[in-house]
Design a protein around this motif. Structure first.
Motif, short mmCIF file in Angstrom:
data_model
loop_
_atom_site.label_atom_id
_atom_site.label_comp_id
_atom_site.label_asym_id
_atom_site.label_seq_id
_atom_site.Cartn_x
_atom_site.Cartn_y
_atom_site.Cartn_z
N LYS A 174 0.82 -1.21 0.00
CA LYS A 174 0.00 0.00 0.00
C LYS A 174 0.86 1.26 0.00
O LYS A 174 0.34 2.36 -0.15
CB LYS A 174 -0.91 0.01 1.24
N LYS A 175 2.16 1.09 0.21
CA LYS A 175 3.04 2.26 0.26
C LYS A 175 4.31 1.97 -0.55
O LYS A 175 4.67 0.82 -0.77
CB LYS A 175 3.45 2.55 1.72
N GLY A 176 4.98 3.03 -0.97
CA GLY A 176 6.24 2.85 -1.69
C GLY A 176 6.01 2.39 -3.13
O GLY A 176 4.86 2.23 -3.58
N ARG A 177 7.12 2.17 -3.84
CA ARG A 177 7.05 1.80 -5.25
C ARG A 177 6.25 0.53 -5.50
O ARG A 177 5.59 0.40 -6.53
CB ARG A 177 8.46 1.57 -5.80
N ALA A 178 6.37 -0.44 -4.58
CA ALA A 178 5.68 -1.73 -4.76
C ALA A 178 4.16 -1.54 -4.86
O ALA A 178 3.47 -2.36 -5.45
CB ALA A 178 6.03 -2.68 -3.62
N SER A 179 3.65 -0.43 -4.29
CA SER A 179 2.20 -0.20 -4.32
C SER A 179 1.71 0.07 -5.74
O SER A 179 0.54 -0.12 -6.04
CB SER A 179 1.82 0.96 -3.39
#
Ligand code: ADP
Ligand code: MG
Ligand code: MG
Length: 208
Positions: A174-179
């Motif tokens: 839900k946060k950061g690039r992976a989101s």
């Protein structure tokens, strides 16, 4: 529980571990990020290494704050301000002490976790470093309450951090690039959760 000299040893061990695992951390960032977490962290801890000789007779707060400021200014990427804030808040929480108890340690870890949360606005299960930090902290608090030694407490903290990092593979970030990947990010361990687990492991190996 520990003193300034040991804290310096722990920082140095953390640095060695992060540099050893640089490629692994960068690999984790490949499928769900921009392939730089290991590079970022190794750069930051190389800069920290250069500061360690200047910290030989400093108090624990000064040591941790210096590590934090160094990480903020050298890591780059999201993890820099997050780990930087964690170490700075930990340093502020411990202040000018040169020896700390287990309670002091748990307090500084609480402050570090709160700093990461405040800075990154992430919640548990968002598939970030917090998913390793929070379970590790909970496990260490329980261990301390149960009267475990510092080494036992850290060993349990490492196990919980590793389990928390592994658990991020099943989560939608839900946060950061992976989101940006949504469901496609499932199946991959969060790099920041993995780097935190390595840090607690290095601390565990250093504390006798
Ligand atoms: P970047 O994503 O900018 O390239 P890094 O690759 O060094 O930075 O670090 C990525 C890690 O930072 C993620 O794996 C995650 O653990 C952590 N992260 C990113 N954003 C947040 C956030 N908002 N809150 C907590 N942790 C975060
Ligand atoms: Mg990255
Ligand atoms: Mg990046």
């Amino acid at each position: 529980m520990t003193d300034s000299k040991t804290v310096l040893k722990v920082i140095s061990a953390v640095s060695t571990k992060i540099k050893e695992k640089e490629d692994y951390l960068t690999e984790l960032d490949k499928p769900i990020g921009d392939s730089d977490h290991g590079i970022n962290m190794a750069r930051g801890f190389t800069a920290v290494d250069a500061k360690l000789p200047l910290l030989e007779d400093k108090d624990i707060g000064t040591i941790l704050k210096t590590v934090g400021m160094t990480l903020v200014s050298t890591v780059g990427g999201a993890s820099g301000p997050l780990y930087g804030t964690a170490f700075m808040r930990a340093g502020m929480a411990v202040g000018s002490k040169t020896e700390i108890s287990t309670d002091d340690f748990l307090n500084l870890m609480d402050a570090a976790a709160a700093g990461v949360k405040q800075r990154g606005h992430a919640e548990p299960e968002d598939a970030t470093m917090l998913d390793a930090i929070i379970p590790a902290l909970d496990a260490m608090k329980k261990a301390a309450e149960a009267g475990k030694t510092p080494k036992e407490m850290l060993t349990l903290g490492t196990a919980a951090a590793k389990k928390g990092a592994a658990h991020t593979a099943g989560l939608v970030a839900k946060k950061g690039r992976a989101s940006y990947l949504g469901e496609r990010g499932i199946g991959h361990i969060d790099p920041g959760a993995a780097s935190f687990a390595l840090m607690v492991e290095a601390a565990t190996e250093t504390i006798v």
